[in-house]
Design a protein around this motif. Structure first.
Motif, PDB file in Angstrom:
ATOM      1  N   THR A 232       0.824  -1.222   0.000  1.00 49.01           N
ATOM      2  CA  THR A 232       0.000   0.000   0.000  1.00 49.01           C
ATOM      3  C   THR A 232       0.852   1.264   0.000  1.00 49.01           C
ATOM      4  O   THR A 232       0.371   2.332  -0.370  1.00 49.01           O
ATOM      5  CB  THR A 232      -0.904   0.038   1.251  1.00 49.01           C
ATOM      6  OG1 THR A 232      -0.054  -0.024   2.413  1.00 49.01           O
ATOM      7  CG2 THR A 232      -1.872  -1.121   1.268  1.00 49.01           C
ATOM      8  N   TYR A 233       2.095   1.133   0.398  1.00 51.63           N
ATOM      9  CA  TYR A 233       2.986   2.293   0.556  1.00 51.63           C
ATOM     10  C   TYR A 233       3.853   2.529  -0.675  1.00 51.63           C
ATOM     11  O   TYR A 233       4.742   3.383  -0.644  1.00 51.63           O
ATOM     12  CB  TYR A 233       3.864   2.094   1.797  1.00 51.63           C
ATOM     13  CG  TYR A 233       4.341   0.672   1.942  1.00 51.63           C
ATOM     14  CD1 TYR A 233       3.565  -0.283   2.594  1.00 51.63           C
ATOM     15  CD2 TYR A 233       5.543   0.280   1.387  1.00 51.63           C
ATOM     16  CE1 TYR A 233       3.976  -1.602   2.687  1.00 51.63           C
ATOM     17  CE2 TYR A 233       5.965  -1.043   1.477  1.00 51.63           C
ATOM     18  CZ  TYR A 233       5.177  -1.967   2.127  1.00 51.63           C
ATOM     19  OH  TYR A 233       5.583  -3.273   2.218  1.00 51.63           O
ATOM     20  N   TYR A 266       5.737  11.957  12.375  1.00 47.09           N
ATOM     21  CA  TYR A 266       6.557  12.467  11.272  1.00 47.09           C
ATOM     22  C   TYR A 266       6.311  11.609  10.041  1.00 47.09           C
ATOM     23  O   TYR A 266       6.608  10.409  10.057  1.00 47.09           O
ATOM     24  CB  TYR A 266       8.042  12.361  11.645  1.00 47.09           C
ATOM     25  CG  TYR A 266       8.536  13.451  12.553  1.00 47.09           C
ATOM     26  CD1 TYR A 266       8.078  13.567  13.860  1.00 47.09           C
ATOM     27  CD2 TYR A 266       9.493  14.369  12.112  1.00 47.09           C
ATOM     28  CE1 TYR A 266       8.557  14.573  14.693  1.00 47.09           C
ATOM     29  CE2 TYR A 266       9.974  15.371  12.947  1.00 47.09           C
ATOM     30  CZ  TYR A 266       9.502  15.466  14.230  1.00 47.09           C
ATOM     31  OH  TYR A 266       9.970  16.457  15.058  1.00 47.09           O
ATOM     32  N   ARG A 268       6.740  10.852   5.929  1.00 46.86           N
ATOM     33  CA  ARG A 268       7.340  11.032   4.611  1.00 46.86           C
ATOM     34  C   ARG A 268       6.371  10.471   3.572  1.00 46.86           C
ATOM     35  O   ARG A 268       5.600   9.565   3.881  1.00 46.86           O
ATOM     36  CB  ARG A 268       8.682  10.286   4.537  1.00 46.86           C
ATOM     37  CG  ARG A 268       9.739  10.880   5.452  1.00 46.86           C
ATOM     38  CD  ARG A 268      11.049  10.104   5.366  1.00 46.86           C
ATOM     39  NE  ARG A 268      10.908   8.750   5.886  1.00 46.86           N
ATOM     40  CZ  ARG A 268      11.703   7.735   5.597  1.00 46.86           C
ATOM     41  NH1 ARG A 268      12.716   7.922   4.774  1.00 46.86           N
ATOM     42  NH2 ARG A 268      11.517   6.547   6.125  1.00 46.86           N
ATOM     43  N   PRO A 269       6.429  10.976   2.348  1.00 49.91           N
ATOM     44  CA  PRO A 269       5.466  10.509   1.338  1.00 49.91           C
ATOM     45  C   PRO A 269       5.668   9.032   1.004  1.00 49.91           C
ATOM     46  O   PRO A 269       6.737   8.458   1.257  1.00 49.91           O
ATOM     47  CB  PRO A 269       5.799  11.369   0.107  1.00 49.91           C
ATOM     48  CG  PRO A 269       6.624  12.510   0.600  1.00 49.91           C
ATOM     49  CD  PRO A 269       7.340  12.008   1.818  1.00 49.91           C
ATOM     50  N   PRO A 270       4.648   8.413   0.390  1.00 49.57           N
ATOM     51  CA  PRO A 270       4.804   7.034  -0.100  1.00 49.57           C
ATOM     52  C   PRO A 270       5.915   6.962  -1.145  1.00 49.57           C
ATOM     53  O   PRO A 270       6.387   7.986  -1.650  1.00 49.57           O
ATOM     54  CB  PRO A 270       3.452   6.738  -0.752  1.00 49.57           C
ATOM     55  CG  PRO A 270       2.498   7.739  -0.212  1.00 49.57           C
ATOM     56  CD  PRO A 270       3.315   8.957   0.113  1.00 49.57           C
TER      57      PRO A 270
ATOM     58  N   MET B 247       2.597  -1.495   6.488  1.00 49.84           N
ATOM     59  CA  MET B 247       3.790  -2.137   7.032  1.00 49.84           C
ATOM     60  C   MET B 247       4.161  -1.410   8.307  1.00 49.84           C
ATOM     61  O   MET B 247       4.005  -0.198   8.407  1.00 49.84           O
ATOM     62  CB  MET B 247       4.921  -2.015   6.015  1.00 49.84           C
ATOM     63  CG  MET B 247       6.255  -2.562   6.505  1.00 49.84           C
ATOM     64  SD  MET B 247       7.490  -2.673   5.162  1.00 49.84           S
ATOM     65  CE  MET B 247       7.678  -0.948   4.708  1.00 49.84           C
TER      66      MET B 247
ATOM     67  N   VAL D 260       5.341   3.273  10.562  1.00 46.95           N
ATOM     68  CA  VAL D 260       4.201   2.630   9.916  1.00 46.95           C
ATOM     69  C   VAL D 260       4.076   3.196   8.506  1.00 46.95           C
ATOM     70  O   VAL D 260       4.081   4.409   8.325  1.00 46.95           O
ATOM     71  CB  VAL D 260       2.888   2.884  10.695  1.00 46.95           C
ATOM     72  CG1 VAL D 260       1.694   2.317   9.929  1.00 46.95           C
ATOM     73  CG2 VAL D 260       2.967   2.269  12.089  1.00 46.95           C
ATOM     74  N   ALA D 261       4.002   2.294   7.529  1.00 47.00           N
ATOM     75  CA  ALA D 261       3.892   2.732   6.140  1.00 47.00           C
ATOM     76  C   ALA D 261       2.550   2.300   5.570  1.00 47.00           C
ATOM     77  O   ALA D 261       2.119   1.160   5.773  1.00 47.00           O
ATOM     78  CB  ALA D 261       5.013   2.115   5.314  1.00 47.00           C
ATOM     79  N   ASN D 262       1.908   3.217   4.885  1.00 45.19           N
ATOM     80  CA  ASN D 262       0.693   2.863   4.148  1.00 45.19           C
ATOM     81  C   ASN D 262       0.494   3.892   3.035  1.00 45.19           C
ATOM     82  O   ASN D 262       1.431   4.617   2.692  1.00 45.19           O
ATOM     83  CB  ASN D 262      -0.518   2.777   5.099  1.00 45.19           C
ATOM     84  CG  ASN D 262      -0.748   4.080   5.825  1.00 45.19           C
ATOM     85  OD1 ASN D 262      -0.485   5.159   5.278  1.00 45.19           O
ATOM     86  ND2 ASN D 262      -1.215   3.997   7.051  1.00 45.19           N
ATOM     87  N   GLY D 263      -0.699   3.945   2.500  1.00 48.83           N
ATOM     88  CA  GLY D 263      -0.944   4.829   1.364  1.00 48.83           C
ATOM     89  C   GLY D 263      -0.717   6.298   1.675  1.00 48.83           C
ATOM     90  O   GLY D 263      -0.517   7.110   0.768  1.00 48.83           O
ATOM     91  N   ASP D 264      -0.737   6.652   2.950  1.00 42.86           N
ATOM     92  CA  ASP D 264      -0.484   8.043   3.338  1.00 42.86           C
ATOM     93  C   ASP D 264       1.004   8.339   3.468  1.00 42.86           C
ATOM     94  O   ASP D 264       1.394   9.494   3.648  1.00 42.86           O
ATOM     95  CB  ASP D 264      -1.160   8.356   4.674  1.00 42.86           C
ATOM     96  CG  ASP D 264      -2.673   8.264   4.580  1.00 42.86           C
ATOM     97  OD1 ASP D 264      -3.208   8.556   3.492  1.00 42.86           O
ATOM     98  OD2 ASP D 264      -3.308   7.882   5.577  1.00 42.86           O
ATOM     99  N   GLY D 265       1.825   7.316   3.431  1.00 40.08           N
ATOM    100  CA  GLY D 265       3.256   7.525   3.544  1.00 40.08           C
ATOM    101  C   GLY D 265       3.862   6.716   4.680  1.00 40.08           C
ATOM    102  O   GLY D 265       3.276   5.741   5.142  1.00 40.08           O
ATOM    103  N   TYR D 266       5.038   7.129   5.088  1.00 37.02           N
ATOM    104  CA  TYR D 266       5.801   6.450   6.140  1.00 37.02           C
ATOM    105  C   TYR D 266       5.793   7.338   7.376  1.00 37.02           C
ATOM    106  O   TYR D 266       6.328   8.448   7.349  1.00 37.02           O
ATOM    107  CB  TYR D 266       7.250   6.267   5.692  1.00 37.02           C
ATOM    108  CG  TYR D 266       7.479   5.103   4.766  1.00 37.02           C
ATOM    109  CD1 TYR D 266       6.924   5.078   3.486  1.00 37.02           C
ATOM    110  CD2 TYR D 266       8.253   4.015   5.155  1.00 37.02           C
ATOM    111  CE1 TYR D 266       7.141   4.004   2.635  1.00 37.02           C
ATOM    112  CE2 TYR D 266       8.489   2.938   4.311  1.00 37.02           C
ATOM    113  CZ  TYR D 266       7.928   2.942   3.053  1.00 37.02           C
ATOM    114  OH  TYR D 266       8.151   1.879   2.214  1.00 37.02           O
ATOM    115  N   THR D 267       5.226   6.842   8.469  1.00 30.10           N
ATOM    116  CA  THR D 267       5.041   7.683   9.649  1.00 30.10           C
ATOM    117  C   THR D 267       5.760   7.137  10.876  1.00 30.10           C
ATOM    118  O   THR D 267       5.567   5.988  11.259  1.00 30.10           O
ATOM    119  CB  THR D 267       3.540   7.829   9.968  1.00 30.10           C
ATOM    120  OG1 THR D 267       2.881   8.391   8.825  1.00 30.10           O
ATOM    121  CG2 THR D 267       3.329   8.737  11.166  1.00 30.10           C
TER     122      THR D 267
END
Lengths: 330, 330, 330, 330
Positions: A232-233, A266, A268-270, B247, D260-267
């Protein structure tokens, strides 16, 4: 010397190569052929090359090399035809999905002293090239454990899956090539697991969408591959090599490196969401490498034999899943 | 309620637990026993507890629970004795290296309605706990692929290796437990490769130092484990869980988070170089969890059965290597 | 519509723009002029355009727009000439180093209803554009504090320094423009410190090499700029914007995103070492924006007035250093 | 030798120091005093020390040192009293908000040959210590530019603001101390801007909530400080030092390092949200340093003179804002 090119297949990936050839100072795109005239015309208009038939390109005196971007089931035939016609051949992977057919094709290439490059573009990604360079410079000592994570943003249509040869031959094959490239020693054994976790339709088509593979070399070096048809990322493409003196890794790439911080954390974009944007530079670099090898009369890599070796690993992985055992590769 | 503790074994890990018990507002360290009087005296002096024999602690009315940090081959016996004596038992992993002995021991714990916690401390690491929380909150959807990287800064002495039960039972066992903890479903199949790449003496002792493992559950979820007895860059402990919606991962920890940039690049310091500094908080948290469970009469986790399940996976991995096949786990 | 271009100046930056214009589907490079015939010939050969004199380009019917890449002291004159000739003008920064001259030039542009874009390329960097987009989408609320770090890999030759107008007008001017771009409100006050820490010869030439600046807007928003003519780790270009609801930042860029870990730590490669490789995409994007604005008859930004505003801030910063006080900007 | 402590003030920060003293093998907490008996009793119960009056602690033979955590307006008086009583004194910052009062107090400390440590705890943060060590080892050459970002998660109550002495003396003072610590040369000039962007009530109380400061040393080294009373993403505490040979920086700290990574990005999670959790180790380390200095009879740092120097910079920054000019510091 300018290498004069014919392009066979004017689809999505054909356009990428047309641009790469046209933009290379040492090459010229002379002609394009495609079963769909409109597709060929579009390339012709954009890059000022002629539209010709495959036969005309085969017979042409003003063409030194071809780029094959036609459907997979035509690859082996076209490689043979153009090798016999004395053209250098760049062919998108795979040569064929059938091991015997690939072997036969490579035999023809060898007999005709043909030049064949197979499109394992990832070897030409600048980040992965930097990883390879770090290894070759001895910065991590002897390579011991390779970890490759390779996940697609989303599963392709089932129609594609059915023609793909299955996940190991279609998707993991890039990782098998990368593992060979990085291990520096041939894998001799494969063990794998596979499951359908993403899309039941993929399972109904006889394929898997989530697989794990371990490769092992004669000296005990190991490579782990983790594949999923869903992330999804974004397009998740990471490699890590652990050696006797250290580790080197290449991170994922994203179109914009910004970070937004707020009460949620915090972010960062996908990642890139498409292999073509992720590997833009890799595509340009591989064509440049092909052109340079032709100009210098140098050995071409990755060659047809590299394509064959990766396919053998794919077949072995599938056999390992089917038979629940470690499969030896010759 | 204050939980009153006896400590069995005053070595390196015993000191860690002595400090954790002493620093917990709901616990009191009453007594310590060790075959080496000097070791016990040191704990006694530092934390103001008595030095007693194991027999005296077993018979003591003023002791509710024990922490077992004695050599591995005494664990099962001591668990049984103290379960029979009605004490709650925290035991460092493993219960035993032999599956049958572990089963017999757990039977005694069950018959005596004993309380047994096995020291899989990593479940209590704040970062891994945050990973688990993210999964439990549904932030990544259904768990599909777990990747665990676990590498030691350096190989232990061969003498230790010989008594260790082998890498799968000694080192990977932590990762087997973590995989079970994170997959949320029992692994039913194991495939593994193993080699000696770090230290030939380890091979001569009949063990491996570099292993790769894949676990698979009934529904097809997969966990990959990568282990090496050597990591020049420190104690490498990473986990990543890929799910249907995203993830989650936990990075490595280092003592100082600084970065120095110059003409050679941007350099962050190496990781922690020792499991005790890496898992300081995890050790304190696991003891606090044990104490809290006793106070509330709650179920204790990870239990003896968790220890048993991890050992089964270790045995299966070894069998997979020996027999070159996927091994089913009941 | 295809925008037909003349290029004035065939030096380093001229080549960059020649490539950008040639590669843009909506533009065509028609002619190039340079005082050094060889430089113009090289561009002509590479992109198939004619070599002409400036006068010929000025009079040409087949040219709609020019890109000015000649020495700084010719910029204002050329902008005026080509505005009067009815050509759209893209001019590398600065318009001029003298405020009065810039004002006069912009007056001519306005009177001739000319179209002028000033080459503040950083506004077109994809990462900084993503930062701006995040602000515009309200992701960080109201902008409050901007921090810009901008350091060159190494100091330019003193000969360059002498003609540069000084660090504030030559180097910080990019950051003044970026601060204006991001603050969303005009700075009304400037305070700055400056020193010679890198190269004494720079001080002997009457300039500084290490400066710190604070800008403040009427509502109290603040921007901090940190500049150095030296950064051993590469071309350091970072921005961070703190707002009422969060923060957004853009990291540095490096050619290869790999990391090597060993006993010395975890090392990523240095940054880009040159503004042209760092801002490759920005240069292409700014020309594309210029072309698009001409095609659509849209307003051009950054305009001559943006160049003027940045120069005012540079002059104010210098005055602040000289007079040891906060300087108001009208 | 065991250093025997009296604790003056049993509030929030008093508890932190009580724990640090009790946990230090070379110290013993003997007595605690507080105007609120319940607060003192709580510390007494938790750490087994006596509750006494300030007078009793002053006269006690069994107390070598005191930790002053009482309200700010009592600090200078207590430092003088306990210096005269021959006790070593650790005092939370600030000594006083008035420069003359601080000078008078330090005079008494000097006359009585007192030992005074001022609680600039950040010098003892392990990450900032590692930064200082990197500088001292010459890894970045000569220090040139220091950048300190320091933002609070949220503004304190206006009642606190009114008693605080203003943002420069209350909040920035930590950064002034850190700048002095890292520059390795005294700042001789200060310029600052300030605004109310977070909370109008702070402005109505005569204070600011968003400030930017530049410090400059005689040789031209510069330090930039960015402060805000609001940071939605947590307690933002970063330092970066640019030198002639490189750069060293310390990143923010967060309780959990997961992503955590998903469609919104990596957070990644937000930062610590409280100075006490962020600086837990720093508080323990500073007390340990104080104890070690007493034991060895070594010089104590940061001393009262460090407190004085930071206060001078705070006063100069405020004057710079009020007068719109660079302010020289003697």
């Amino acid at each position: 010397m300018t290498v004069r090119f014919g392009l066979l297949g004017a689809g999505r990936i054909g356009k990428v190569h047309a641009k790469a050839v046209s933009g290379d100072a040492n090459a010229k795109l002379v002609a394009v052929a495609d079963a769909f005239p409109a597709a060929a015309e579009a390339i012709s208009a954009a890059y000022g090359c002629e539209v010709r038939t495959i036969e005309a390109i085969e017979a042409a005196k003003d063409i030194d090399a071809v780029v094959i971007c036609t459907p997979t089931d035509t690859h082996a035939d076209l490689i043979e035809r153009f090798s016999r016609a004395g053209k250098a051949v760049f062919c998108e992977k795979p040569v064929d999905l059938d091991l015997a057919r690939v072997k036969a094709c490579i035999k023809v290439v060898d007999e005709t002293k043909g030049k064949l490059m197979v499109g394992f573009n990832r070897r030409f990604d600048p980040h992965f090239m930097a990883v390879k360079k770090a290894i070759d410079e001895g910065r991590i000592g002897t390579v011991e454990m390779v970890t490759i994570t390779s996940r697609d943003p989303g599963a392709p249509p089932v129609d594609y899956i059915k023609r793909s040869g299955g996940i190991f031959r279609d998707m993991t094959i890039h990782d098998f090539d990368m593992a060979r490239f990085l291990l520096g020693e041939e894998p001799v054994a494969v063990t794998a697991t596979a499951a359908v976790l993403v899309d039941k339709a993929i399972g109904e088509a006889g394929d898997y969408d989530s697989v794990s593979v371990i490769l092992q070399t004669a000296s005990g070096k190991q490579a782990i591959i983790s594949n999923s048809r869903r992330a999804t990322y974004g397009y998740d493409q990471r490699i890590e090599i652990h050696g006797s003196k250290g580790m080197v890794s290449a991170e994922n790439q994203r179109p914009f490196s910004i970070e937004v911080a707020n009460g949620d954390g915090y972010t960062r974009p996908p990642l890139h969401d498409f292999f073509m944007t992720r590997y833009t530079e890799a595509y340009a670099n591989e064509i440049a490498s092909f052109i340079a090898a032709i100009e210098k009369g140098a050995a071409i890599t990755p060659s047809g034999k590299d394509g064959l070796a990766a396919l053998k690993l794919a077949d072995a992985a599938l056999q390992s899943v089917k038979e629940g055992r470690l499969v030896k590769v010759d």
